[in-house]
Design a protein around this motif. Structure first.
Motif, short mmCIF file in Angstrom:
data_model
loop_
_atom_site.label_atom_id
_atom_site.label_comp_id
_atom_site.label_asym_id
_atom_site.label_seq_id
_atom_site.Cartn_x
_atom_site.Cartn_y
_atom_site.Cartn_z
N LEU A 77 87.11 27.60 25.66
CA LEU A 77 86.08 28.07 26.59
C LEU A 77 85.12 26.93 26.90
CD1 LEU A 77 85.11 31.51 24.97
CD2 LEU A 77 86.31 31.20 27.15
N ALA A 78 84.67 26.89 28.14
CA ALA A 78 83.67 25.90 28.54
C ALA A 78 82.65 26.55 29.47
CB ALA A 78 84.32 24.71 29.24
N TYR A 79 81.41 26.15 29.30
CA TYR A 79 80.31 26.60 30.16
C TYR A 79 79.80 25.36 30.90
CZ TYR A 79 75.62 28.37 31.35
OH TYR A 79 74.48 28.75 32.01
N PRO A 80 79.93 25.32 32.22
CA PRO A 80 79.54 24.13 32.98
C PRO A 80 78.03 24.02 33.14
CG PRO A 80 80.42 25.79 34.46
CD PRO A 80 80.57 26.35 33.07
N TYR A 81 77.37 23.58 32.07
CA TYR A 81 75.91 23.61 32.02
C TYR A 81 75.27 22.78 33.12
CZ TYR A 81 71.16 23.51 30.28
OH TYR A 81 69.79 23.64 30.19
N GLU A 82 75.86 21.65 33.47
CA GLU A 82 75.24 20.76 34.44
C GLU A 82 75.53 21.14 35.88
OE1 GLU A 82 72.99 18.63 33.79
OE2 GLU A 82 73.16 18.92 31.62
N THR A 83 76.17 22.27 36.11
CA THR A 83 76.45 22.72 37.48
C THR A 83 75.26 23.52 37.99
OG1 THR A 83 78.82 22.79 36.98
CG2 THR A 83 78.08 23.98 38.94
N TRP A 84 74.33 22.83 38.63
CA TRP A 84 73.11 23.45 39.17
C TRP A 84 73.26 23.58 40.69
CZ3 TRP A 84 69.78 25.11 35.51
CH2 TRP A 84 69.77 24.48 34.27
N LEU A 85 72.93 24.74 41.22
CA LEU A 85 72.98 24.93 42.67
C LEU A 85 71.78 24.26 43.34
CD1 LEU A 85 74.01 28.69 42.86
CD2 LEU A 85 75.49 26.69 43.12
N PRO A 86 71.95 23.73 44.55
CA PRO A 86 70.81 23.13 45.27
C PRO A 86 69.89 24.21 45.82
CG PRO A 86 72.78 23.06 46.64
CD PRO A 86 73.22 23.59 45.31
N ALA A 87 68.63 24.15 45.45
CA ALA A 87 67.68 25.19 45.86
C ALA A 87 67.18 25.01 47.29
CB ALA A 87 66.48 25.20 44.91
N ASP A 88 67.42 23.83 47.89
CA ASP A 88 66.82 23.52 49.18
C ASP A 88 67.80 23.56 50.35
OD1 ASP A 88 68.22 21.37 48.24
OD2 ASP A 88 66.79 19.85 48.92
N ARG A 89 69.05 23.92 50.11
CA ARG A 89 70.04 23.91 51.19
C ARG A 89 71.27 24.70 50.76
NH1 ARG A 89 73.94 20.64 49.31
NH2 ARG A 89 73.33 19.08 47.75
N GLU A 90 72.12 24.99 51.74
CA GLU A 90 73.38 25.64 51.38
C GLU A 90 74.36 24.59 50.86
OE1 GLU A 90 76.10 25.95 55.37
OE2 GLU A 90 74.50 27.45 55.16
N LEU A 91 75.42 25.07 50.26
CA LEU A 91 76.44 24.18 49.73
C LEU A 91 77.24 23.55 50.88
CD1 LEU A 91 77.60 26.55 46.89
CD2 LEU A 91 76.66 24.27 46.50
N THR A 92 77.53 22.27 50.76
CA THR A 92 78.31 21.58 51.77
C THR A 92 79.80 21.85 51.56
OG1 THR A 92 78.59 19.58 50.45
CG2 THR A 92 76.59 19.73 51.80
N GLU A 93 80.59 21.55 52.59
CA GLU A 93 82.04 21.70 52.46
C GLU A 93 82.58 20.82 51.34
OE1 GLU A 93 84.13 23.88 53.89
OE2 GLU A 93 82.30 24.79 54.69
N ALA A 94 82.00 19.62 51.20
CA ALA A 94 82.44 18.71 50.14
C ALA A 94 82.14 19.31 48.77
CB ALA A 94 81.76 17.35 50.29
N GLU A 95 80.99 19.97 48.63
CA GLU A 95 80.65 20.59 47.34
C GLU A 95 81.55 21.78 47.05
OE1 GLU A 95 75.92 19.52 46.86
OE2 GLU A 95 76.53 21.07 48.30
N LEU A 96 81.86 22.56 48.06
CA LEU A 96 82.78 23.68 47.84
C LEU A 96 84.17 23.18 47.45
CD1 LEU A 96 81.70 25.93 50.85
CD2 LEU A 96 81.24 26.36 48.44
N ALA A 97 84.60 22.08 48.06
CA ALA A 97 85.89 21.48 47.68
C ALA A 97 85.84 20.94 46.26
CB ALA A 97 86.26 20.37 48.67
N ALA A 98 84.70 20.36 45.87
CA ALA A 98 84.56 19.86 44.49
C ALA A 98 84.63 21.01 43.50
CB ALA A 98 83.25 19.10 44.34
#
Length: 467
Positions: A77-98
């Motif tokens: 099991l892994a919890y992706p602790y460093e995966t923080w959503l950007p509070a100031d904008r929507e997710l980019t296509e590159a981020e969704l692909a990542a």
């Protein structure tokens, strides 16, 4: 590592530890039995959906070396602790692909996620941003639900923990916002065919309020809890789909706000409710103090083990709180905790009836559960038989979820289709129900016995006589 016993050696050795009869088999005749040795209770098994978890991966910045290290370091099991959503904008296509690449790497390297999306330690984001992120992320959650062990509700509050205590920015923890997030997550999973995948909430009273069981406006007016759930999702509906998480487990009298404490008896009432529900619902989290600040002995030695049993603990952060984890090592209980979290299924006896070629036969499996908890999703149990390069599989209708912590249960399958004459090696595979994972040994369950294991728990040999 388990001792590997070649099939022929095992066949010769059966006479040393397997009886020839154990009562009458269906239709008369007798059982041939096998009692494989159990593994030491402190030997941890890399079984799916249970145990200590690592926080060493990031879905938004996937590093394959970090993903490859998860199982190598002894985690499933892994919890992706460093995966923080950007509070100031929507997710980019590159981020969704990542993010999708991150999910792909999880699947490639054979583990599952404890998944919670959140913004920061300070708070969350503007409400329109939260709803837009939900809209963007739900398709990814649906497409990758097979590698999610538990979906924590998240999105709201500091750390996504659904509270705004001492928040220093935008923050949402109202009943309406919580309902919106739960509706979205539960609905998306149901639409994707994963209505048995749990969505976990941080505070038990929030679940009860969402279901309409209680009404309150603040921590000081929470009423007693309702009756706890008594079954799994297919019989309990929504009550069996919303699980609990505790990110301050064993850390104070009320686990640092996890349970309401006005009046004081509410703590024991809501803790008892949560622990009773955990008998059927996936439960875990992390500790947040080096010891219980109100009762230090509660989190030490035998008392800690007893509470982990009562709580039906399935998973826990391996990184936090280091002080408490070190105390468990000092007390000599860390290894047992690691090995007993979740389910731990031990074969007490396997048995089968004489199987003339082409004739139906029966198979019996006596299992004991030494874990703190039980298997909480239904896995497919299959009898695997191999002779030379020929492999035959016979599905077994065993629902291993019924085997509660500390219990022993006998599973019997009659009328198994007959085989060709010859000597067959046979074993039991306990497989993930997701089609993409069903053939992956990393996602199958290893029984806690000294057996050869490669995704199949090989039990011995079956002699099928010519007609």
């Amino acid at each position: 590592m388990p001792r590997t016993i070649p099939a022929l050696t095992l066949a010769l050795a059966l006479s040393f530890f397997a009886g020839c009869t154990s009562g009458q088999a269906p239709g008369g005749g007798s059982w041939t039995t096998l009692a494989p040795a159990p593994l030491p209770l402190t030997q941890n098994l890399l079984n799916p959906g249970r145990g200590f978890f690592t926080t060493g991966i990031d879905l938004l910045h996937p590093d394959e070396d970090a993903y490859a290290a998860v199982r190598a370091q002894g985690y499933t099991l892994a919890y992706p602790y460093e995966t923080w959503l950007p509070a100031d904008r929507e997710l980019t296509e590159a981020e969704l692909a990542a993010l999708q690449r991150g999910f792909d790497l999880v699947r490639r390297h054979g583990f599952k996620l404890i998944l919670r999306f959140r913004y920061s330690e300070a708070g969350d984001a503007e409400w329109s941003r939260i709803t837009r992120h939900l809209e963007q992320l739900l398709p990814l959650i649906q497409a990758n639900a097979d590698v999610i062990a538990v979906l924590q509700a998240g999105f709201l509050g500091r750390w996504g923990e659904w509270h705004c205590w001492q928040a220093s920015g935008p923050c949402h923890d109202g009943a309406a916002e919580k309902k919106y997030v739960l509706d979205a997550l539960l609905g998306a999973l149901a639409d994707a065919g994963y209505d048995d995948l749990p969505v976990a909430v941080r505070y038990p009273a929030d679940k009860a309020r969402y279901l309409g069981d209680v009404s309150f406006t603040g921590d000081d007016d929470v009423p007693p809890p309702p009756e706890p759930v008594g079954g799994f999702a297919e019989s309990a509906g929504l009550r069996g789909r919303i699980a609990h998480l505790n990110d301050c487990f064993l850390s104070s009298a009320n686990d640092v706000g996890t349970y309401p404490d006005v009046p004081p008896e509410r703590v024991a009432q809501w803790r008892a409710f949560t622990y009773a529900e955990n008998a059927y619902l996936v439960f875990g989290g992390e500790t947040c103090e080096a010891e219980d600040r109100d009762d230090p002995a509660r989190a030490r030695g035998a008392r800690a083990l007893a509470e982990l049993e009562r709580a039906h603990l399935d998973y826990l952060n391996a990184d936090y709180h280091p002080g408490m984890l070190d105390r468990w090592r000092q007390d000599g209980i860390y290894g047992e905790i690691a090995a007993r979290m979740g389910y731990r299924l031990v074969v007490e006896e396997a048995a089968w009836t004489k199987a003339p070629a082409g004739k139906a036969w029966a198979f019996r499996l006596n299992l004991r559960n030494d874990g703190f908890s039980r298997l909480k999703r239904r896995y497919n149990v299959v009898l695997v038989l191999r002779r030379g390069d020929r492999t035959v599989e016979r599905p077994l209708g065993f629902d291993l979820r019924t085997l509660a912590a500390g219990a022993t249960e006998t599973f019997v399958q009659e009328g198994i289709a007959g085989l060709e004459a010859g000597r067959w090696r046979f074993g039991v595979a306990v497989r993930d129900p997701a089609p993409r994972l069903a053939t992956r040994p990393e996602y199958a369950i290893r029984l806690a016995n000294d057996l050869d294991y490669d995704g199949v728990n090989w039990l011995g040999t079956l002699e099928v006589a010519a007609p």
